[in-house]
Design a protein around this motif. Sequence first.
Motif, short mmCIF file in Angstrom:
data_model
loop_
_atom_site.label_atom_id
_atom_site.label_comp_id
_atom_site.label_asym_id
_atom_site.label_seq_id
_atom_site.Cartn_x
_atom_site.Cartn_y
_atom_site.Cartn_z
N LYS A 118 0.83 -1.20 0.00
CA LYS A 118 0.00 0.00 0.00
C LYS A 118 0.87 1.26 0.00
N GLU A 119 1.91 1.20 0.87
CA GLU A 119 2.85 2.31 0.99
C GLU A 119 3.55 2.60 -0.35
N LEU A 121 2.51 1.68 -3.39
CA LEU A 121 1.56 2.15 -4.40
C LEU A 121 1.23 3.63 -4.16
N ASP A 122 1.21 4.03 -2.90
CA ASP A 122 1.02 5.45 -2.60
C ASP A 122 2.20 6.26 -3.11
N LEU A 123 3.41 5.70 -2.93
CA LEU A 123 4.63 6.38 -3.35
C LEU A 123 4.61 6.65 -4.85
N GLN A 125 1.91 6.82 -6.54
CA GLN A 125 0.61 7.48 -6.76
C GLN A 125 -0.35 6.64 -7.61
N ASP A 127 -2.26 3.89 -6.04
CA ASP A 127 -2.92 2.97 -5.13
C ASP A 127 -4.31 2.56 -5.62
N TRP A 128 -4.93 3.41 -6.44
CA TRP A 128 -6.28 3.11 -6.95
C TRP A 128 -6.28 2.04 -8.03
N ALA A 130 -4.70 -0.97 -7.64
CA ALA A 130 -4.19 -2.21 -7.02
C ALA A 130 -4.81 -3.49 -7.57
N GLN A 141 1.86 4.06 -16.48
CA GLN A 141 1.43 3.43 -15.22
C GLN A 141 2.17 2.12 -15.01
#
Lengths: 344, 261
Positions: A118-119, A121-123, A125, A127-128, A130, A141
């Motif tokens: 999660k961390e 995927l946030d990094l 940008q 995470d949506w 997944a 992407q």
Amino acid sequence: MTIEVKNLVKKFGTFAALDGVDLKVDNGELVALLGPSGSGKTTLLRIIAGLDWPDSGEVSFNGEDALAQGARERNVGFVFQHYALFRHMTVFENVAFGLRVQPRAVRKDESSIRARVKELLDLVQLDWLADRYPSQLSGGQRQRIALARALAIEPRILLLDEPFGALDAKVRKELRKWLRSLHHEINVTSIFVTHDQEEALEVANRVVVMDKGKIEQIGSPNDVYERPATAFVHGFIGESIELPVQVADGVVRLGDRPLRLAAEGVASGASKLFVRRHDMLVGAPGSGAFEGAVRHVRNFGPVQRAEVALFDGETIEIDAPRDKELSVGERVGLDPRRYRIFTA
Amino acid sequence: MGLTLSWLSIIILIPLAGLFLRTLELSPEQFWAILSSRRTLNALRVSFGLAFAAACVNLVMGSIIVWALVRYRFPGRRLFDAIVDVPFALPTAVAGVALTSLFAEKGWLGAPLAALGIKVAFTPLGIFIAMIFIGIPFVVRTVQPVLQDLDPEIEEAAGSLGASRWQTIIRVILPSLGPALLTGLALAFARAVGEYGSVIFIAGNLPNVSEIAPLLIVIRLSEFRYADATAIAVIMLVVSFVIIFAVNRLQRWAQNRIPVH
């Protein structure tokens, strides 16, 4: 993590992909390997990653022999030009892969793996995305997911092989900026390979210019652009005018005609004169080292680009400021504000 | 569309309908009696059981052959690649005779095996071997193009992420080949169930032991018991259809997990 490469040689049959390469990369640097295709830059990167093996030479990480380890033990993150994502896994599982294949003794439990993915995927940008599969993502992407996957194993070194090579121009520009800021954030020692000089000069702290299996110059983007060490570097980086000249006793000749250019310290013999396009100043006829007639003008953009046929027989392209419009057929004098002469 | 349907009807559906109509001449009790007879059940068991076992062997060995053909460059590779197609092209009777003479008690392979106490020709083991022989190209030819498309970079990626060779095969390569492997399995199985020519030579054709269902059909036909023959044919058809359909569904499910680019 510092990387040191000493006298690396790698041959494919009779073709020397690497012909005695020495390189030192300091901790936290972001280095670009820049060169035309076939210059050996990708081979060098793959050897550092452990995906290829040299015929001779040394590779060490923090002074430790890296060649004693395979790719699996080196703990190096590698990002491929064509992403190499696992297409039967979701984005989430792709990023989690490196964590799931760890030996049982050090493997994290499921909830820590989830948190880490999660961390990451946030990094990047994304995470949506997944639960999507790689084939449902755009090229940009996919490459960011490939980067997140490589970072999941907390690599000591990050290696990127033409990371933006398969993307269109606009996405490339965005990702360049993004990569630079990402590196600033995570600060892991990184090397990326590119044949795009703009990309190398814009993103890297240091640029390594390679040609034919050898390193031509190592320096800051400013160094390699402003102070090219060899004729190859001057011709490869930035847009240059290249003229074949003869140097004899400090006098430079183009054809038979001596040019009004100083050439102290240049060895006599056949040489090449390099001038940046924007360093060729346009003046009245008779005012400069060269004389010629304007053949073609393209006057849009920040500068006007003119094709000038020199009376010595060569045709060159120059970039002139737009304050004085040039017209086709006009006779001009040209004087290089800065130039370099390399022995051919 | 119309053309496809008409053609499909003429070639496949009408003969099959004829088959079903013929069985209607039997009362349900007669039909049931034929199916539940010991000889029919044993023939079906031999056909389907051995065909499935042979398809599984072909799946494993076929994958290994594909791997070698795609990933390695060795002298004679093209020759081996061509040899894989031989079971396709060879008349099945020729294959049957060749295998029988090879595995007969005095044959090149039969003799040493007989010394070990293993009898191949004229036993169910012989049927099994014939079914492996005729099924192998189906697995190789369905998996080969998919493996060729599989980028070796994904193996390098798995390795650099810390996966062992074994983990790479289990977690990355096999799942990517999954749908192709299932198709190959289904085709090899279908071919083995329907195989007649090569099997009857090597089988010995002992009722209840090494008699395959297609042979039993032929026997019934030669005895002019057409309804008996069609009844067995119908049940083979239904079972085969159910199995192939199930594999198809499984395959679609596997494929959906890997959306096409």
